[in-house]
Write an enzyme that holds these catalytic residues in place. Structure first.
Site, PDB file in Angstrom:
ATOM      1  N   GLN A 104       8.203 -66.192 -31.797  1.00  0.00           N
ATOM      2  CA  GLN A 104       7.053 -67.094 -31.618  1.00  0.00           C
ATOM      3  C   GLN A 104       6.040 -66.831 -32.733  1.00  0.00           C
ATOM      4  O   GLN A 104       5.468 -65.743 -32.823  1.00  0.00           O
ATOM      5  CB  GLN A 104       6.390 -66.904 -30.258  1.00  0.00           C
ATOM      6  CG  GLN A 104       5.391 -68.044 -29.995  1.00  0.00           C
ATOM      7  CD  GLN A 104       4.592 -67.908 -28.724  1.00  0.00           C
ATOM      8  OE1 GLN A 104       3.970 -66.876 -28.499  1.00  0.00           O
ATOM      9  NE2 GLN A 104       4.563 -68.949 -27.918  1.00  0.00           N
ATOM     10  N   TYR A 178      -5.031 -71.161 -29.515  1.00  0.00           N
ATOM     11  CA  TYR A 178      -4.954 -70.530 -30.832  1.00  0.00           C
ATOM     12  C   TYR A 178      -4.989 -71.581 -31.950  1.00  0.00           C
ATOM     13  O   TYR A 178      -5.165 -72.764 -31.692  1.00  0.00           O
ATOM     14  CB  TYR A 178      -3.745 -69.596 -30.884  1.00  0.00           C
ATOM     15  CG  TYR A 178      -3.858 -68.530 -29.811  1.00  0.00           C
ATOM     16  CD1 TYR A 178      -4.927 -67.617 -29.847  1.00  0.00           C
ATOM     17  CD2 TYR A 178      -2.987 -68.470 -28.730  1.00  0.00           C
ATOM     18  CE1 TYR A 178      -5.100 -66.666 -28.845  1.00  0.00           C
ATOM     19  CE2 TYR A 178      -3.160 -67.519 -27.724  1.00  0.00           C
ATOM     20  CZ  TYR A 178      -4.212 -66.623 -27.784  1.00  0.00           C
ATOM     21  OH  TYR A 178      -4.400 -65.691 -26.790  1.00  0.00           O
ATOM     22  N   ARG A 230       5.353 -75.031 -28.637  1.00  0.00           N
ATOM     23  CA  ARG A 230       4.690 -74.789 -27.354  1.00  0.00           C
ATOM     24  C   ARG A 230       3.274 -75.342 -27.391  1.00  0.00           C
ATOM     25  O   ARG A 230       2.553 -75.151 -28.369  1.00  0.00           O
ATOM     26  CB  ARG A 230       4.659 -73.286 -27.054  1.00  0.00           C
ATOM     27  CG  ARG A 230       4.287 -72.970 -25.623  1.00  0.00           C
ATOM     28  CD  ARG A 230       4.543 -71.518 -25.267  1.00  0.00           C
ATOM     29  NE  ARG A 230       4.990 -71.426 -23.890  1.00  0.00           N
ATOM     30  CZ  ARG A 230       4.516 -70.554 -22.994  1.00  0.00           C
ATOM     31  NH1 ARG A 230       3.612 -69.680 -23.338  1.00  0.00           N
ATOM     32  NH2 ARG A 230       4.963 -70.550 -21.750  1.00  0.00           N
ATOM     33  N   GLY A 322       8.212 -65.450 -17.021  1.00  0.00           N
ATOM     34  CA  GLY A 322       7.541 -64.411 -17.787  1.00  0.00           C
ATOM     35  C   GLY A 322       7.260 -63.192 -16.929  1.00  0.00           C
ATOM     36  O   GLY A 322       8.030 -62.235 -16.901  1.00  0.00           O
ATOM     37  N   ARG A 323       6.149 -63.255 -16.175  1.00  0.00           N
ATOM     38  CA  ARG A 323       5.780 -62.111 -15.332  1.00  0.00           C
ATOM     39  C   ARG A 323       6.943 -61.700 -14.431  1.00  0.00           C
ATOM     40  O   ARG A 323       7.167 -60.513 -14.182  1.00  0.00           O
ATOM     41  CB  ARG A 323       4.553 -62.491 -14.471  1.00  0.00           C
ATOM     42  CG  ARG A 323       3.278 -62.636 -15.281  1.00  0.00           C
ATOM     43  CD  ARG A 323       2.168 -63.269 -14.474  1.00  0.00           C
ATOM     44  NE  ARG A 323       2.505 -64.638 -14.083  1.00  0.00           N
ATOM     45  CZ  ARG A 323       1.734 -65.431 -13.357  1.00  0.00           C
ATOM     46  NH1 ARG A 323       0.568 -64.983 -12.929  1.00  0.00           N
ATOM     47  NH2 ARG A 323       2.101 -66.660 -13.058  1.00  0.00           N
TER      48      ARG A 323
HETATM   49  C1  FMN Z   1       1.421 -60.340 -20.377  1.00  0.00           C
HETATM   50  C2  FMN Z   1       1.460 -61.785 -20.830  1.00  0.00           C
HETATM   51  C3  FMN Z   1       1.405 -62.070 -22.182  1.00  0.00           C
HETATM   52  C4  FMN Z   1       1.517 -63.406 -22.634  1.00  0.00           C
HETATM   53  N1  FMN Z   1       1.575 -63.665 -23.991  1.00  0.00           N
HETATM   54  C5  FMN Z   1       1.890 -64.905 -24.419  1.00  0.00           C
HETATM   55  C6  FMN Z   1       2.196 -65.145 -25.787  1.00  0.00           C
HETATM   56  O1  FMN Z   1       2.209 -64.234 -26.640  1.00  0.00           O
HETATM   57  N2  FMN Z   1       2.492 -66.416 -26.141  1.00  0.00           N
HETATM   58  C7  FMN Z   1       2.506 -67.452 -25.246  1.00  0.00           C
HETATM   59  O2  FMN Z   1       2.785 -68.586 -25.623  1.00  0.00           O
HETATM   60  N3  FMN Z   1       2.242 -67.237 -23.927  1.00  0.00           N
HETATM   61  C8  FMN Z   1       1.971 -65.999 -23.487  1.00  0.00           C
HETATM   62  N4  FMN Z   1       1.810 -65.777 -22.152  1.00  0.00           N
HETATM   63  C9  FMN Z   1       1.989 -66.881 -21.172  1.00  0.00           C
HETATM   64  C10 FMN Z   1       3.428 -66.876 -20.624  1.00  0.00           C
HETATM   65  O3  FMN Z   1       4.359 -67.241 -21.635  1.00  0.00           O
HETATM   66  C11 FMN Z   1       3.619 -67.838 -19.437  1.00  0.00           C
HETATM   67  O4  FMN Z   1       3.336 -69.158 -19.846  1.00  0.00           O
HETATM   68  C12 FMN Z   1       2.748 -67.475 -18.236  1.00  0.00           C
HETATM   69  O5  FMN Z   1       2.806 -66.094 -17.959  1.00  0.00           O
HETATM   70  C13 FMN Z   1       3.195 -68.243 -16.969  1.00  0.00           C
HETATM   71  O6  FMN Z   1       4.548 -67.980 -16.686  1.00  0.00           O
HETATM   72  P1  FMN Z   1       4.989 -66.917 -15.560  1.00  0.00           P
HETATM   73  O7  FMN Z   1       4.372 -67.342 -14.255  1.00  0.00           O
HETATM   74  O8  FMN Z   1       6.480 -67.024 -15.537  1.00  0.00           O
HETATM   75  O9  FMN Z   1       4.515 -65.567 -15.971  1.00  0.00           O
HETATM   76  C14 FMN Z   1       1.646 -64.456 -21.684  1.00  0.00           C
HETATM   77  C15 FMN Z   1       1.651 -64.152 -20.321  1.00  0.00           C
HETATM   78  C16 FMN Z   1       1.585 -62.834 -19.892  1.00  0.00           C
HETATM   79  C17 FMN Z   1       1.666 -62.552 -18.411  1.00  0.00           C
END
Ligand code: FMN
Length: 376
Positions: A104, A178, A230, A322-323
């Protein structure tokens, strides 16, 4: 496997020629764990390796394409050729476990902490500070047209390094406030040159980045290499990106021959706050607008296999978790083996080493109440 989950395990062929084994993607997540020199750390590599043996594709944490785009402490870089071995380490760790590896690429713009960028000077489309999400609220300096063209080339250079490092693709981080989003947003972009003024002109930076990256791929990739994008569908600020703006963005993105669009929301079923009269979720609205033109990845609080099934049944091509994959690295394997009832959906306080989570990421999680579901 319970046959009802078969839709999650259908392979998918993307436009570039990349084939994914299944429809579940690891969402990009910053982990604050890279080395100060911009290389990936051992802990970080182990964390990715632990999560790459089941999902079809891993999208890495964002990486800065140029020094004044570094947005996080412990973020790894892709801004110099001497970082290619570090990038190769990360790509290999992911691919060895069977997933496709997607880098990314990112510039933090006005969201960068001043202490991370040269001379403490943060930059953006215009001299408008962020209202939320930063600690500094420092007024950024508006980039000159020449600097903008240089950053566009930097996105291309990071893409070339990703190709040389063995990644299967790049995802342009046009979400979460961003720099790419800052150019599209009427909040952060008050320019009156070719990069701002009307919605079409606010689109010119994102489009130029896509075109540059695709050009670099065409010139350098010897095997299929994907390009995804994205974006965040709305901004809370006024002025700010509305759902109507997003649909205009989506129309343009759908015409750019991308491999996928990735919609960044924290809740898959979240609904628009303004800009359209439609009670459906943002993802359903976007999917309908895009149709078959380009695959869409949905994301957001998909904790169980049934959550994933319900999400994919809306017509999105893939879902990202993600989480959930931090909490249970075996999420996808458990579904594949018919053990979906064993998926852990709450983080256990004593599980850091078992889950192979680097310290800075673990600290970030436990110090921000409500971000992750945590077992009592
Ligand atoms: C610890 C953490 C770091 C994240 N860093 C990024 C990132 O670097 N780039 C991005 O596009 N989204 C980032 N996100 C957003 C996640 O990609 C995702 O959209 C969000 O956590 C919701 O999905 P989930 O419910 O499956 O966690 C981050 C989320 C978390 C929890």
């Amino acid at each position: 496997m319970n046959p009802k989950y078969t839709p999650l395990f259908q392979p998918i062929n993307l436009r570039s020629g990349i084939q994914l084994d299944n429809r579940v993607v690891m969402a990009p997540m910053t982990n604050w764990s890279s080395n100060p020199d911009g290389t990936v750390s051992d802990e970080e590599v182990a964390y990715y390796s632990r999560r790459s043996n089941g999902v079809g594709m891993v999208v890495t944490a964002c990486t800065y394409v140029t020094a004044n785009g570094k947005g996080f402490h412990g973020e790894f870089g892709s801004d110099r050729d001497d970082l290619i071995p570090s990038l190769r380490r990360l790509a290999s760790a992911i691919k060895e476990q069977g997933a496709k590896a997607v880098l990314q690429i990112f510039h933090g713009g006005r969201m960068c902490p001043p202490e991370l960028v040269p001379n403490g000077e943060i930059v953006s489309a215009s001299a408008v500070p962020a209202e939320q999400g930063t600690v500094s609220h420092q007024v950024p300096r508006a980039l000159s047209a020449t600097e903008i063209q240089s950053i566009i080339r930097d996105f291309g250079e990071s893409t070339r390094r990703a190709i040389e490092a063995g990644f299967d693709g790049v995802e342009l981080h046009g979400a979460n406030g961003y720099l790419i989003q800052q150019f599209f947003s009427p909040h952060s972009n008050r320019r009156e040159d070719q990069y701002g003024g009307s919605l079409e002109k606010r689109l010119s930076f994102p489009i130029a980045v896509i075109d540059e990256v695709k050009k670099v791929v065409a010139e350098n990739a010897k095997q299929p290499f994907l390009v995804g994008y994205r974006f965040s569908p709305e901004e809370p600020e006024t002025p700010g990106i509305t759902m109507a703006d997003t649909l205009a963005l989506v129309d343009v993105l759908a015409s750019k021959e991308l491999d996928y669009l990735h919609v960044s929301v924290t809740e898959f079923w979240s609904t628009p706050r303004r800009g359209v009269e439609d009670s459906r979720s943002r993802l359903e609205i976007i999917q309908e607008r895009v149709g078959d033109l380009v695959p869409v990845i949905g994301v957001g609080s998909i904790y169980t296999a049934d959550d994933a099934l319900k999400a994919i049944e809306t017509g999105v091509s893939m879902i990202a978790i993600g989480r959930e994959l931090i909490i249970d690295p075996d999420w996808i394997e458990k579904v594949r083996q018919g053990k979906e009832s064993e998926i852990e959906t709450k983080l256990k306080n004593d599980a850091q080493s078992r889950l192979v989570v680097p310290d800075p990421l673990w600290q970030a999680i436990v110090n921000r109440p409500g971000w992750f579901p945590i077992e009592d």
